[in-house]
Design a protein around this motif. Structure first.
Motif, PDB file in Angstrom:
ATOM      1  N   ALA A 162     -14.060   5.070   8.444  1.00  0.00           N
ATOM      2  CA  ALA A 162     -13.973   4.648   7.125  1.00  0.00           C
ATOM      3  C   ALA A 162     -15.318   4.587   6.421  1.00  0.00           C
ATOM      4  O   ALA A 162     -16.453   5.016   7.075  1.00  0.00           O
TER       5      ALA A 162
ATOM      6  N   ALA B 189       0.682  -1.283   0.007  1.00  0.00           N
ATOM      7  CA  ALA B 189       0.131   0.122   0.053  1.00  0.00           C
ATOM      8  C   ALA B 189       0.889   1.307   0.140  1.00  0.00           C
ATOM      9  O   ALA B 189       0.589   2.211  -0.666  1.00  0.00           O
TER      10      ALA B 189
ATOM     11  N   ARG C 112      -6.827   1.321  -0.335  1.00  0.00           N
ATOM     12  CA  ARG C 112      -7.088   0.103   0.436  1.00  0.00           C
ATOM     13  C   ARG C 112      -6.047  -1.259  -0.187  1.00  0.00           C
ATOM     14  O   ARG C 112      -6.432  -1.239  -1.383  1.00  0.00           O
TER      15      ARG C 112
ATOM     16  N   ALA D 122      -7.127   8.065  -0.653  1.00  0.00           N
ATOM     17  CA  ALA D 122      -7.090   6.854   0.334  1.00  0.00           C
ATOM     18  C   ALA D 122      -6.972   5.760  -0.529  1.00  0.00           C
ATOM     19  O   ALA D 122      -7.892   5.293  -1.574  1.00  0.00           O
TER      20      ALA D 122
ATOM     21  N   PRO E 107     -11.631   6.430   3.331  1.00  0.00           N
ATOM     22  CA  PRO E 107     -10.802   5.159   3.521  1.00  0.00           C
ATOM     23  C   PRO E 107     -11.858   4.167   3.486  1.00  0.00           C
ATOM     24  O   PRO E 107     -12.883   4.220   4.115  1.00  0.00           O
ATOM     25  N   LEU E 108     -11.333   2.873   2.764  1.00  0.00           N
ATOM     26  CA  LEU E 108     -12.436   1.783   2.848  1.00  0.00           C
ATOM     27  C   LEU E 108     -12.392   1.213   4.338  1.00  0.00           C
ATOM     28  O   LEU E 108     -11.116   1.165   4.919  1.00  0.00           O
TER      29      LEU E 108
ATOM     30  N   SER F 193      -5.470  -6.633   5.609  1.00  0.00           N
ATOM     31  CA  SER F 193      -5.697  -5.492   5.148  1.00  0.00           C
ATOM     32  C   SER F 193      -4.983  -4.195   5.628  1.00  0.00           C
ATOM     33  O   SER F 193      -4.572  -4.113   6.768  1.00  0.00           O
ATOM     34  N   TYR F 194      -4.739  -3.188   4.689  1.00  0.00           N
ATOM     35  CA  TYR F 194      -3.991  -1.785   5.288  1.00  0.00           C
ATOM     36  C   TYR F 194      -4.669  -0.948   4.361  1.00  0.00           C
ATOM     37  O   TYR F 194      -4.769  -0.836   3.120  1.00  0.00           O
ATOM     38  N   VAL F 195      -4.972   0.441   5.107  1.00  0.00           N
ATOM     39  CA  VAL F 195      -5.317   1.312   4.288  1.00  0.00           C
ATOM     40  C   VAL F 195      -4.410   2.632   4.646  1.00  0.00           C
ATOM     41  O   VAL F 195      -4.158   2.955   5.767  1.00  0.00           O
ATOM     42  N   THR F 196      -4.138   3.200   3.680  1.00  0.00           N
ATOM     43  CA  THR F 196      -3.173   4.644   3.841  1.00  0.00           C
ATOM     44  C   THR F 196      -3.685   5.760   2.870  1.00  0.00           C
ATOM     45  O   THR F 196      -4.538   5.457   2.060  1.00  0.00           O
ATOM     46  N   THR F 197      -3.460   6.817   3.582  1.00  0.00           N
ATOM     47  CA  THR F 197      -3.867   7.998   2.929  1.00  0.00           C
ATOM     48  C   THR F 197      -2.881   9.005   2.708  1.00  0.00           C
ATOM     49  O   THR F 197      -2.044   9.153   3.486  1.00  0.00           O
TER      50      THR F 197
ATOM     51  N   ALA G 212     -11.992  -2.045   6.828  1.00  0.00           N
ATOM     52  CA  ALA G 212     -11.291  -3.093   6.810  1.00  0.00           C
ATOM     53  C   ALA G 212     -12.004  -4.412   6.488  1.00  0.00           C
ATOM     54  O   ALA G 212     -12.856  -4.493   7.796  1.00  0.00           O
TER      55      ALA G 212
END
Length: 362
Positions: free
Chosen positions: A38, A12, A327, A325, A307-308, A316-320, A310
């Motif tokens: 999210a 990500a 995922r 954003a 952000p989506l 999973s990993y979300v970054t902005t 999880a």
């Protein structure tokens, strides 16, 4: 087969900067700083609009009149979920991280950007003002000057103006002698990089995602009666063909963009994106098929991501970063008994101030 020993967090964090680098249109328009939790596809979020203020003469006897900034928000539905999915086995074959970047992360980021750019540039359908000639590719300084003039006449702020051209128009404009010979006044970037750069106060960019608008209407229209500040207008219809979202209708000296249309016998009721004021004697013309290059101020449009959520039970990993954003999810497909790596972005586009933009027809 080598085991994929790379976390979704690593993927990500490598993918998001590459995605942002590939975005054209979203990087040129208003992006809200991401806040809140999210979200999921279909959610509606409240977005703060760029503030639009007016100046007035100070009256010492009555004092100031403060302008309300509390209601400058719009509701936007997060209706787009762009995703790229790949079997983990194919990625494992790459073995090392540099190969994963080259074989999956970079192509995935480019594919996401292509989809996002195309959907953003489809906002041309909301823009009624145009310059240029349908079917004629812009190819000279006169076109660049006319694009600037189109914004001037709409009182668009002079700073931060942008244009996005399709590849053919960009290719023609790069050959303009005044741009090619810019090295004589200290800059040779047009020759070295193929860039058009800033001309007449507009920063010019190219995108393969610029839309071609196809008009199927081949009849004639006449206003049934006078119209005053109405988005819904009834025309007498002669001929065939259908009006569709994004068609431009010129009534008198003003232009309007079609949102929807419904035919009933020899008349058609058209809903426009902006209110119409016209006389029944005004000439009515439907502009033909064209390439919808765009010239605009960033505040004309907005790009919104969130952000989506999880998903449960998977990695999973979300970054902005910079208003975007991303995922990344690694999961297992029970039906086909295989591991899947997914990269996705939840987003929406919105036209905020259509008066700050114009189409340049090609």
């Amino acid at each position: 087969m080598a085991k994929l020993d790379i976390s979704v967090k690593q993927i990500a964090r490598e993918a998001l900067p590459r995605l942002i680098d590939n975005l054209v249109f979203p990087n040129l328009i208003y992006k809200e700083n991401i806040d809140g939790g999210a979200a999921k596809q279909g959610d509606t979020v409240s977005v703060r609009c760029p503030v639009k203020l007016t100046a007035s003469e100070f009256d010492q006897s009555s004092g100031i009149s403060a302008q309300n900034m509390q209601n400058d928000t719009i509701d936007v539905k997060l209706d787009h979920l762009a995703t790229v999915d790949m079997q983990v086995g194919a990625i494992e074959a790459a073995c090392d991280f540099d190969s994963v970047v080259r074989m999956f992360i970079e192509p995935a980021a480019a594919a996401l950007a292509e989809k996002i750019n195309a959907e953003g540039l489809s906002l041309y359908k909301d823009i009624p003002t145009f310059a240029g000639t349908a079917g004629t590719t812009p190819d000279g300084l006169d076109d660049l000057a006319e694009a600037s003039y189109a914004l001037d006449t709409q009182k668009v702020p002079a700073g931060m103006r942008c244009a996005v051209w399709n590849p053919l128009a960009a290719s023609k404009l790069k050959q303009v002698p005044s741009i090619v010979n810019a090295e004589k006044c200290g800059s040779s970037s047009a020759l070295r990089t193929g860039a058009i750069g800033k001309v007449f106060g507009i920063e010019n960019y190219m995108s393969q995602a610029v839309c071609d608008h196809k008009t199927s209407f081949s009849g004639t229209l006449a206003l049934k009666s006078d119209v005053t500040d109405s988005r819904e207008v009834v025309f007498n219809l002669t001929g065939s063909g259908e009006l569709q979202h994004g068609d431009i209708i010129k009534i008198g000296e003003k232009t309007y963009a079609v949102k929807s249309a419904a035919v009933s016998g020899s008349s058609v009721t058209v809903e426009f994106t902006t209110p119409v004021t016209a006389s029944s004697s005004d000439k009515v013309e439907v502009i033909g098929s064209h390439t919808a290059n765009l010239v605009f101020h960033p505040d004309a449009f907005a790009f919104i991501t969130r952000p989506l959520q999880a998903p449960a039970g998977v990695e999973s990993y979300v970054t902005t970063y910079n208003g975007v954003a991303l995922r990344v999810v690694r999961g297992y497909d029970m039906k086909y008994k295989r591991e899947i790596l997914s990269m996705d972005v939840l987003y929406a586009f919105k036209t905020i101030y259509p008066e700050l933009a114009a189409r340049y027809l090609g």
